[in-house]
Write a protein that holds these residues in place. Structure first.
Motif, PDB file in Angstrom:
ATOM      1  N   GLU A   1      -1.126  -8.406   3.684  1.00 34.84           N
ATOM      2  CA  GLU A   1      -2.331  -7.613   3.919  1.00 34.84           C
ATOM      3  C   GLU A   1      -2.069  -6.122   3.781  1.00 34.84           C
ATOM      4  O   GLU A   1      -3.014  -5.320   3.732  1.00 34.84           O
ATOM      5  N   ARG A   2      -0.808  -5.723   3.671  1.00 29.79           N
ATOM      6  CA  ARG A   2      -0.453  -4.310   3.534  1.00 29.79           C
ATOM      7  C   ARG A   2      -0.110  -3.940   2.094  1.00 29.79           C
ATOM      8  O   ARG A   2       0.287  -2.806   1.823  1.00 29.79           O
TER       9      ARG A   2
ATOM     10  N   ASP B   1       6.048 -10.773   3.659  1.00 31.03           N
ATOM     11  CA  ASP B   1       5.941 -10.855   5.121  1.00 31.03           C
ATOM     12  C   ASP B   1       4.685 -10.210   5.696  1.00 31.03           C
ATOM     13  O   ASP B   1       4.307 -10.492   6.833  1.00 31.03           O
ATOM     14  N   ALA B   2       4.046  -9.331   4.937  1.00 31.58           N
ATOM     15  CA  ALA B   2       2.810  -8.686   5.416  1.00 31.58           C
ATOM     16  C   ALA B   2       1.909  -8.414   4.217  1.00 31.58           C
ATOM     17  O   ALA B   2       1.621  -7.258   3.882  1.00 31.58           O
TER      18      ALA B   2
ATOM     19  N   LEU C   1       6.953  -3.414   9.790  1.00 34.77           N
ATOM     20  CA  LEU C   1       5.938  -3.772   8.799  1.00 34.77           C
ATOM     21  C   LEU C   1       4.572  -3.182   9.116  1.00 34.77           C
ATOM     22  O   LEU C   1       3.698  -3.128   8.247  1.00 34.77           O
ATOM     23  N   GLU C   2       4.359  -2.739  10.354  1.00 33.48           N
ATOM     24  CA  GLU C   2       3.087  -2.102  10.699  1.00 33.48           C
ATOM     25  C   GLU C   2       3.066  -0.637  10.259  1.00 33.48           C
ATOM     26  O   GLU C   2       2.030   0.016  10.307  1.00 33.48           O
TER      27      GLU C   2
END
Length: 350
Positions: free
Chosen positions: A181-182, A178-179, A328-329
């Motif tokens: 880039e992390r 879902d993320a 998710l941030e």
């Protein structure tokens, strides 16, 4: 089973049936919602890490998170004093984004040979010892799946997937999905990128663990850097401790500090933790309450029976469960399989 063991086993089954409000535990039964929470509170208490994260019973097999995350802000003014056409408007304090959790069926089935029960029957509390052991194993499995779970197989295979990758979708896999880039796995520079390789050490992408943790922190919005911790793989911690041992080899007082975890307890300004089964070279920055384990209420089914054909007592349990990252941030990690920490004389990293 010996006569005494059989008597104890029968007494335990009667007591359990009374506790769960059923006629017999030999037949599959649903655990009442009032007892489900207690049952799994005992499991979570078996592992310190699980006590720190979120866990809750949810009504639906799929839905939206029940916990709150940080939003854009709730303080301001509507200007109603100077403009009577305006009115004050409330803001959603939960700040939840439309992201679904989904529980999947899990089976926790164990057995105890009669011979073992006979040997344990000399202990008056042998049933509680057994239950405590099973609860602890359940807790460790939850942690293991949380770190390594990648998919949900119709029929799981512990031989092919020894880290239970096929039981459920864990926290790290949720971030990858879902993320992505992390989830960091590539190193180098724009001119000379390296795929699936991040070097930690002198001359690498990060000189040390402090630099790596600090870089992950920078990827998290400033207003969400609340309660952050660094979970670091045991191989990286061991490597860093080894450097301190080597540096202070002739200074006994400093060696003692390393052994008492007084010298190495923070990285990048964050408190660091080692958690069971966490990938050995992985680095994760988040807050404990950003990780959640959900169990669907009214999904727990149990039965206990003595199987004469196999000379053992069999204990069956099923549940619907899932793993969830609340925000998710507020999470970032370096993939363990990508990390290189050793450099030989020729400059090759491994």
């Amino acid at each position: 089973m010996r006569t005494r063991t059989t008597q104890i086993f029968n007494a335990v089954c009667v007591a359990l049936a009374s506790n769960y409000g059923v006629a017999s535990v030999a037949k599959n039964f649903a655990v009442a919602p009032t007892l489900e929470q207690t049952l799994y509170d005992q499991v979570y208490e078996s592992a310190e890490f699980l006590n720190r994260i979120n866990h809750a019973m949810v009504d639906d097999i799929a839905g939206e998170s029940i916990f709150m995350s940080s939003g854009a802000g709730v303080t301001g003014r509507a200007g109603v004093e100077t403009d009577d056409t305006k009115e004050r408007k409330t803001k959603d304090v939960s700040a939840l984004k439309k992201r679904e959790y989904r529980c999947h069926p899990e089976e926790v089935d164990v057995h105890l040979p009669w011979a073992t029960m006979d040997a344990w029957s000399k202990f008056p509390d042998f049933h509680e010892r057994y239950r405590k052991h099973v609860r602890q194993q359940k807790a460790l499995d939850i942690i293991k799946i949380g770190w390594y779970g990648t998919h949900v197989a119709e029929s799981t295979n512990l031989t092919e997937y020894p880290m239970m990758q096929d039981v459920n979708i864990g926290w790290l896999e949720l971030v990858r999905r879902d993320a992505p880039e992390r989830a960091f796995k590539d190193g180098g520079t724009e001119d000379t990128p390296r795929v699936d390789e991040i070097r930690i050490g002198e001359g690498g992408d990060y000189e040390n663990l402090d630099c790596a943790v600090n870089d992950l922190i920078q990827g998290i919005p400033l207003h969400k850097r609340v309660g952050l911790v660094a979970i670091i793989g045991d191989e990286l911690i061991a490597k860093d401790k080894a450097k301190h041992y080597a540096k202070n080899a002739h200074t006994p007082s400093e060696k003692g500090k390393v052994e008492m975890a007084q010298t190495i307890n923070t990285y990048g300004g964050l408190s660091s933790f080692q958690v069971s089964f966490f990938p050995p070279r992985g680095i994760l920055v988040t807050s404990f309450d950003n990780l959640t384990h959900y169990i669907q209420s009214k999904s727990i089914r149990m039965s206990i029976e003595s199987n004469a054909k196999k000379k053992r007592v069999e204990d069956y349990e099923s549940r619907n469960a899932c793993y969830y990252v609340e925000d998710l941030e507020k999470i970032a990690f370096i993939e363990s399989d990508s990390v290189k920490i050793d450099k030989d004389a020729e400059g090759n990293w491994s």
